[in-house]
Design an enzyme around this catalytic site. Structure first.
Site, PDB file in Angstrom:
ATOM      1  N   LYS A 113       0.639  -1.236  -0.090  1.00  0.00           N
ATOM      2  CA  LYS A 113       0.010   0.006   0.026  1.00  0.00           C
ATOM      3  C   LYS A 113       0.789   1.415  -0.018  1.00  0.00           C
ATOM      4  O   LYS A 113       0.512   1.926  -0.594  1.00  0.00           O
ATOM      5  CB  LYS A 113      -1.062  -0.087   1.219  1.00  0.00           C
ATOM      6  CG  LYS A 113      -1.738   1.177   1.492  1.00  0.00           C
ATOM      7  CD  LYS A 113      -2.316   0.924   2.909  1.00  0.00           C
ATOM      8  CE  LYS A 113      -1.673   0.578   3.916  1.00  0.00           C
ATOM      9  NZ  LYS A 113      -1.033   1.669   4.623  1.00  0.00           N
ATOM     10  N   ARG A 169      10.929  -6.466   5.295  1.00  0.00           N
ATOM     11  CA  ARG A 169      10.746  -5.079   4.848  1.00  0.00           C
ATOM     12  C   ARG A 169      11.832  -4.024   5.669  1.00  0.00           C
ATOM     13  O   ARG A 169      11.959  -4.329   6.730  1.00  0.00           O
ATOM     14  CB  ARG A 169       9.399  -4.676   5.202  1.00  0.00           C
ATOM     15  CG  ARG A 169       8.982  -3.109   4.925  1.00  0.00           C
ATOM     16  CD  ARG A 169       7.479  -3.079   4.693  1.00  0.00           C
ATOM     17  NE  ARG A 169       6.958  -2.791   6.377  1.00  0.00           N
ATOM     18  CZ  ARG A 169       5.969  -2.044   6.444  1.00  0.00           C
ATOM     19  NH1 ARG A 169       5.043  -1.717   5.331  1.00  0.00           N
ATOM     20  NH2 ARG A 169       5.471  -1.922   7.459  1.00  0.00           N
ATOM     21  N   ARG A 192       0.044  -7.491  15.362  1.00  0.00           N
ATOM     22  CA  ARG A 192      -0.459  -6.378  14.580  1.00  0.00           C
ATOM     23  C   ARG A 192      -1.224  -6.803  13.413  1.00  0.00           C
ATOM     24  O   ARG A 192      -2.241  -6.317  13.219  1.00  0.00           O
ATOM     25  CB  ARG A 192       0.779  -5.420  13.986  1.00  0.00           C
ATOM     26  CG  ARG A 192       0.456  -4.259  13.228  1.00  0.00           C
ATOM     27  CD  ARG A 192       1.364  -3.304  12.861  1.00  0.00           C
ATOM     28  NE  ARG A 192       2.507  -4.007  12.321  1.00  0.00           N
ATOM     29  CZ  ARG A 192       3.368  -3.471  11.386  1.00  0.00           C
ATOM     30  NH1 ARG A 192       3.407  -1.986  11.318  1.00  0.00           N
ATOM     31  NH2 ARG A 192       4.276  -3.903  10.743  1.00  0.00           N
TER      32      ARG A 192
HETATM   33  P1  AMP Z   1       1.989   2.562   9.756  1.00  0.00           P
HETATM   34  O1  AMP Z   1       3.396   3.311   9.461  1.00  0.00           O
HETATM   35  O2  AMP Z   1       1.070   3.034   9.034  1.00  0.00           O
HETATM   36  O3  AMP Z   1       2.266   1.058  10.019  1.00  0.00           O
HETATM   37  O4  AMP Z   1       1.880   3.126  11.319  1.00  0.00           O
HETATM   38  C1  AMP Z   1       2.719   2.944  12.181  1.00  0.00           C
HETATM   39  C2  AMP Z   1       1.835   2.980  13.694  1.00  0.00           C
HETATM   40  O5  AMP Z   1       1.158   4.227  13.815  1.00  0.00           O
HETATM   41  C3  AMP Z   1       0.693   2.111  13.793  1.00  0.00           C
HETATM   42  O6  AMP Z   1       1.090   0.664  14.191  1.00  0.00           O
HETATM   43  C4  AMP Z   1      -0.112   2.646  14.775  1.00  0.00           C
HETATM   44  O7  AMP Z   1       0.292   2.538  16.053  1.00  0.00           O
HETATM   45  C5  AMP Z   1       0.032   4.109  14.431  1.00  0.00           C
HETATM   46  N1  AMP Z   1      -0.950   4.456  13.272  1.00  0.00           N
HETATM   47  C6  AMP Z   1      -0.671   4.771  12.065  1.00  0.00           C
HETATM   48  N2  AMP Z   1      -1.957   5.209  11.183  1.00  0.00           N
HETATM   49  C7  AMP Z   1      -2.852   4.883  12.376  1.00  0.00           C
HETATM   50  C8  AMP Z   1      -4.448   5.185  12.217  1.00  0.00           C
HETATM   51  N3  AMP Z   1      -5.184   5.594  11.123  1.00  0.00           N
HETATM   52  N4  AMP Z   1      -5.237   4.867  13.427  1.00  0.00           N
HETATM   53  C9  AMP Z   1      -4.383   4.518  14.665  1.00  0.00           C
HETATM   54  N5  AMP Z   1      -3.077   4.161  14.703  1.00  0.00           N
HETATM   55  C10 AMP Z   1      -2.448   4.570  13.467  1.00  0.00           C
END
Ligand code: AMP
Length: 223
Positions: A14, A128, A172
């Site tokens: 994504k 990754r 996760r």
């Molecule tokens: P990502 O880089 O999108 O995997 O985000 C890393 C971390 O940021 C996630 O594991 C969540 O702890 C937090 N996070 C990112 N986007 C969101 C969202 N839309 N809602 C809640 N937590 C988020």
């Protein structure tokens, strides 16, 4: 205002597609994960509030997340719209986004779902790496950088995030797949879901995504 939502589990590709689409469509890519990581680095109150959740591989509560996203969408560079990457992650975030856009007379144009089965996700996530400067993503075997450890795009160092460790990944994934299914349903019910097979090569996935939102095929403008 052109708002496109990119949906997919961690590791579905994504983020890679969000970078490509943003460049192609001339819209900013707005990634809540990047916004949170920047806030943690800068030691802002928002970063302090989010950090513990992120380290546990949990979603940051909506009260924090939604406000941060809406503030980002109010910035000048998002006046024409944005590609949302990593938001919404829950049904209530999706509903909050719908309400906020409706207040501006806008709506999500399409929700683009990069669909990859769970077993393939686990395999992909273990290799990754991301660049420090902008979060460009690579994979040890599927999508390696030209120079090991260095980002092709901006030359910054590649790092593996703490929350990409296998035990954190599994926790996760289990939590997020449930929430993701609800968000997918939200947009399917609204009639704006576009699902593509995320197991295909990156360029093929990009083509499918662009085909689903605009009539000109990607290969016609990028021969
Ligand atoms: P990502 O880089 O999108 O995997 O985000 C890393 C971390 O940021 C996630 O594991 C969540 O702890 C937090 N996070 C990112 N986007 C969101 C969202 N839309 N809602 C809640 N937590 C988020």
């Amino acid at each position: 205002m052109r708002v496109l939502v990119l949906l997919g589990a961690p590791g579905a590709g994504k983020g890679t597609q969000a970078h490509i689409l943003a460049r192609h469509l001339g819209l900013p890519r707005v990634a809540t994960g990047d916004l949170f990581r920047a806030a943690v680095r800068e030691g802002t109150p928002l970063g302090t509030a989010a950090q513990a959740y992120m380290e546990r591989g949990e979603l940051v509560p909506d009260e924090i997340t939604v406000g941060m996203l809406l503030e980002r969408l109010a910035a000048d560079d998002a006046a024409r719209g944005a590609i949302l990457d990593g938001f919404p992650r829950t049904r209530s975030q999706a509903a909050a986004l719908d309400r906020a856009l409706a207040e501006r007379g806008a709506a999500v144009e399409a929700a683009l779902y990069v669909d990859v089965p769970a077993d393939e996700l686990l395999a992909r996530l273990s290799g990754r790496w991301l660049c420090e400067a902008a979060g460009h993503t690579y994979h040890e075997t599927a999508y390696p950088p030209r120079v090991p450890g260095i980002c092709d795009v901006d030359g910054s160092r590649l790092v593996q995030r703490d929350d990409d460790r296998p035990e954190v990944v599994r926790a996760r994934l289990e939590k997020q797949l449930g929430a993701l299914a609800e968000v997918v349903e939200h947009y399917r019910a609204a009639g704006i879901l576009q699902a593509v097979d995320g197991r295909r090569p990156i360029a093929a996935v990009t083509n499918d995504l662009l085909d689903s939102i605009e009539p000109v095929p990607y290969w016609r403008t990028h021969p």
